[in-house]
Design a protein around this motif. Sequence first.
Motif, PDB file in Angstrom:
ATOM      1  N   LEU A  36      -6.478  96.710 -34.677  1.00 49.28           N
ATOM      2  CA  LEU A  36      -6.424  96.977 -33.238  1.00 49.28           C
ATOM      3  C   LEU A  36      -7.552  96.276 -32.489  1.00 49.28           C
ATOM      4  O   LEU A  36      -7.380  95.777 -31.384  1.00 49.28           O
ATOM      5  N   LYS A  37      -8.714  96.228 -33.127  1.00 51.83           N
ATOM      6  CA  LYS A  37      -9.872  95.567 -32.517  1.00 51.83           C
ATOM      7  C   LYS A  37      -9.567  94.072 -32.293  1.00 51.83           C
ATOM      8  O   LYS A  37      -9.827  93.521 -31.215  1.00 51.83           O
ATOM      9  N   LEU A  38      -9.012  93.419 -33.310  1.00 59.52           N
ATOM     10  CA  LEU A  38      -8.697  91.985 -33.183  1.00 59.52           C
ATOM     11  C   LEU A  38      -7.604  91.772 -32.137  1.00 59.52           C
ATOM     12  O   LEU A  38      -7.647  90.812 -31.361  1.00 59.52           O
ATOM     13  N   GLN A  39      -6.648  92.683 -32.101  1.00 60.45           N
ATOM     14  CA  GLN A  39      -5.569  92.607 -31.104  1.00 60.45           C
ATOM     15  C   GLN A  39      -6.156  92.718 -29.697  1.00 60.45           C
ATOM     16  O   GLN A  39      -5.824  91.942 -28.802  1.00 60.45           O
ATOM     17  N   GLU A  40      -7.031  93.696 -29.549  1.00 61.65           N
ATOM     18  CA  GLU A  40      -7.607  93.983 -28.228  1.00 61.65           C
ATOM     19  C   GLU A  40      -8.437  92.791 -27.739  1.00 61.65           C
ATOM     20  O   GLU A  40      -8.468  92.488 -26.552  1.00 61.65           O
ATOM     21  N   GLN A  41      -9.097  92.105 -28.684  1.00 58.71           N
ATOM     22  CA  GLN A  41      -9.889  90.926 -28.277  1.00 58.71           C
ATOM     23  C   GLN A  41      -9.027  89.673 -28.158  1.00 58.71           C
ATOM     24  O   GLN A  41      -9.524  88.589 -27.884  1.00 58.71           O
ATOM     25  N   ASN A  42      -7.720  89.867 -28.404  1.00 63.89           N
ATOM     26  CA  ASN A  42      -6.796  88.739 -28.332  1.00 63.89           C
ATOM     27  C   ASN A  42      -7.159  87.620 -29.312  1.00 63.89           C
ATOM     28  O   ASN A  42      -7.040  86.440 -28.995  1.00 63.89           O
ATOM     29  N   ILE A  43      -7.646  88.017 -30.487  1.00 67.34           N
ATOM     30  CA  ILE A  43      -7.921  87.022 -31.540  1.00 67.34           C
ATOM     31  C   ILE A  43      -6.639  86.858 -32.344  1.00 67.34           C
ATOM     32  O   ILE A  43      -6.256  87.715 -33.113  1.00 67.34           O
ATOM     33  N   LYS A  44      -5.958  85.755 -32.072  1.00 67.51           N
ATOM     34  CA  LYS A  44      -4.656  85.536 -32.712  1.00 67.51           C
ATOM     35  C   LYS A  44      -4.866  84.959 -34.113  1.00 67.51           C
ATOM     36  O   LYS A  44      -5.824  84.223 -34.336  1.00 67.51           O
ATOM     37  N   PRO A  45      -3.930  85.280 -35.026  1.00 67.43           N
ATOM     38  CA  PRO A  45      -4.132  84.777 -36.391  1.00 67.43           C
ATOM     39  C   PRO A  45      -4.180  83.244 -36.467  1.00 67.43           C
ATOM     40  O   PRO A  45      -4.869  82.687 -37.304  1.00 67.43           O
ATOM     41  N   GLN A  46      -3.472  82.561 -35.517  1.00 68.06           N
ATOM     42  CA  GLN A  46      -3.500  81.096 -35.618  1.00 68.06           C
ATOM     43  C   GLN A  46      -4.894  80.507 -35.376  1.00 68.06           C
ATOM     44  O   GLN A  46      -5.150  79.371 -35.741  1.00 68.06           O
ATOM     45  N   PHE A  47      -5.788  81.270 -34.770  1.00 69.23           N
ATOM     46  CA  PHE A  47      -7.140  80.748 -34.526  1.00 69.23           C
ATOM     47  C   PHE A  47      -7.900  80.498 -35.825  1.00 69.23           C
ATOM     48  O   PHE A  47      -8.818  79.704 -35.866  1.00 69.23           O
ATOM     49  N   PHE A  48      -7.561  81.237 -36.878  1.00 68.04           N
ATOM     50  CA  PHE A  48      -8.291  81.035 -38.142  1.00 68.04           C
ATOM     51  C   PHE A  48      -7.351  81.011 -39.349  1.00 68.04           C
ATOM     52  O   PHE A  48      -7.524  80.219 -40.264  1.00 68.04           O
ATOM     53  N   ALA A  49      -6.298  81.865 -39.322  1.00 68.06           N
ATOM     54  CA  ALA A  49      -5.443  81.985 -40.512  1.00 68.06           C
ATOM     55  C   ALA A  49      -4.593  80.737 -40.726  1.00 68.06           C
ATOM     56  O   ALA A  49      -4.158  80.457 -41.835  1.00 68.06           O
ATOM     57  N   PHE A  50      -4.397  79.963 -39.668  1.00 70.01           N
ATOM     58  CA  PHE A  50      -3.633  78.719 -39.820  1.00 70.01           C
ATOM     59  C   PHE A  50      -4.290  77.840 -40.876  1.00 70.01           C
ATOM     60  O   PHE A  50      -3.660  77.365 -41.810  1.00 70.01           O
ATOM     61  N   ARG A  51      -5.595  77.655 -40.713  1.00 67.38           N
ATOM     62  CA  ARG A  51      -6.315  76.792 -41.654  1.00 67.38           C
ATOM     63  C   ARG A  51      -6.449  77.458 -43.019  1.00 67.38           C
ATOM     64  O   ARG A  51      -6.282  76.822 -44.052  1.00 67.38           O
ATOM     65  N   TRP A  52      -6.722  78.756 -43.027  1.00 66.76           N
ATOM     66  CA  TRP A  52      -6.876  79.473 -44.294  1.00 66.76           C
ATOM     67  C   TRP A  52      -5.630  79.318 -45.145  1.00 66.76           C
ATOM     68  O   TRP A  52      -5.695  79.022 -46.331  1.00 66.76           O
ATOM     69  N   LEU A  53      -4.456  79.546 -44.519  1.00 63.71           N
ATOM     70  CA  LEU A  53      -3.202  79.558 -45.272  1.00 63.71           C
ATOM     71  C   LEU A  53      -2.712  78.156 -45.604  1.00 63.71           C
ATOM     72  O   LEU A  53      -2.317  77.877 -46.727  1.00 63.71           O
ATOM     73  N   THR A  54      -2.738  77.270 -44.612  1.00 61.75           N
ATOM     74  CA  THR A  54      -2.195  75.927 -44.834  1.00 61.75           C
ATOM     75  C   THR A  54      -2.968  75.211 -45.926  1.00 61.75           C
ATOM     76  O   THR A  54      -2.402  74.532 -46.767  1.00 61.75           O
ATOM     77  N   LEU A  55      -4.288  75.354 -45.899  1.00 59.41           N
ATOM     78  CA  LEU A  55      -5.118  74.597 -46.841  1.00 59.41           C
ATOM     79  C   LEU A  55      -5.548  75.433 -48.044  1.00 59.41           C
ATOM     80  O   LEU A  55      -6.446  75.044 -48.779  1.00 59.41           O
ATOM     81  N   LEU A  56      -4.885  76.583 -48.245  1.00 60.94           N
ATOM     82  CA  LEU A  56      -5.187  77.453 -49.399  1.00 60.94           C
ATOM     83  C   LEU A  56      -6.690  77.704 -49.534  1.00 60.94           C
ATOM     84  O   LEU A  56      -7.240  77.648 -50.632  1.00 60.94           O
ATOM     85  N   LEU A  57      -7.336  77.927 -48.394  1.00 67.73           N
ATOM     86  CA  LEU A  57      -8.774  78.268 -48.323  1.00 67.73           C
ATOM     87  C   LEU A  57      -9.707  77.158 -48.794  1.00 67.73           C
ATOM     88  O   LEU A  57     -10.892  77.383 -49.005  1.00 67.73           O
ATOM     89  N   SER A  58      -9.166  75.939 -48.939  1.00 65.22           N
ATOM     90  CA  SER A  58     -10.008  74.869 -49.499  1.00 65.22           C
ATOM     91  C   SER A  58     -11.133  74.456 -48.557  1.00 65.22           C
ATOM     92  O   SER A  58     -12.076  73.801 -48.959  1.00 65.22           O
TER      93      SER A  58
END
Length: 399
Positions: free
Chosen positions: A303-325
């Motif tokens: 809820l905190k991340l939602q409320e701050q409007n921190i969308k997953p694409q801001f960080f999870a895009f790179r985490w997932l696409t590049l397998l955390l490399s």
Amino acid sequence: MSRLHQSRIADFQEVLGEPTVALTKLRELCFSGIPFDGGLRCLCWKILLNYLPLEKALWSSLLKKQRDLYSQFLKEMIIQPGIAKANLGVSREDVTLEDHPLNPNPDSRWNTYFKDNEVLLQIDKDVRRLYPDMAFFQRPTDYPCLLILDPQNEFETLRRRVEQTTLKSQTVARNRSGVTNVSSPLKTTPSSLSEYEVLPNGCEAHWEVVERILFIYAKLNPGIAYVQGMNEIVGPLYYTFATDPNSEWKEHAEADTFFCFTNLMAEIRDNFIKSLDDSQCGITYKMEKVYSTLKEKDVELYLKLQEQNIKPQFFAFRWLTLLLSQEFLLPDVIRIWDSLFADEKRFDFLLLVCCAMLTLIRDQLLEGDFTLNMRLLQDYPISDVHLILKKAKELQDSK
């Protein structure tokens, strides 16, 4: 060497010693980390990435077949176009034929050649910057590709193509949104490429081998070709195979990496294809899944991340696409990949690792404002991957 370590090595040797490898048992062992000793990790990765079959009797003939096939690719995609280019430079009469560099016919071999150069320039730019904090990729390989480096060769190699191609790199601005800033703030790159000396003739650096692997992949997979970030996927694979303590495997690191990379990309390529972003197999769906899993495991943080409007694409895009490399140092990335490759559901565990990374910094995230939290997520603060994997495993078991 500790007793525990020795007994783990023995466990691996036992499973790999059977005429048919028991995959379930192997996955279980690999999930907790594979010892580097005796080339165990290289061998296990090749099995987990479906390059080597489970029947050991088939290994040697399969390896020979695949490595010969790779030599064939080198001849067709690097050497033959290089010879054609060299010959054209020598004799003027060819220019009267159909196929000359100014032929507007889109099927012209030259048209392909110039298109390939655009891809090659982008790959070249990316691979020279692989793991700048490690000298490995700048060092010469012990097994340079003799097919290509023979001093008798008059043909144009990839190295010469890059040197001679004056295409402005603007033509390569087809980057994916979001992957463009693929590297994290920590990873500084030298200001100009001229700081990377190309090795003398007869030698080649490890990054040049990676360049060849990516170029051939792009030629064989025109539907996806090369997308920035693929270099970050091939890097850890190649590093692992090229440092294999077993020299008869190490010698074939290039071909083996190519096929393992191709198999891995077959599983994750949808993340790189923009048109699939919003489909079930695309990256958006996976990013949303990170948040829905987080919501299940830690609703307050969600809820905190939602409320701050921190969308997953801001960080999870790179985490997932590049397998955390890009989030950890190379040895840690390799350890994370042991668990990812061992995951039977293929990368479901990656979503849990991402969740674990969020919950491990929950106190900081709950206190921070948008800017502070974005900085934490773009430049992840915890470097102990064992802690992260342990937490991810707890999340997995608490289902």
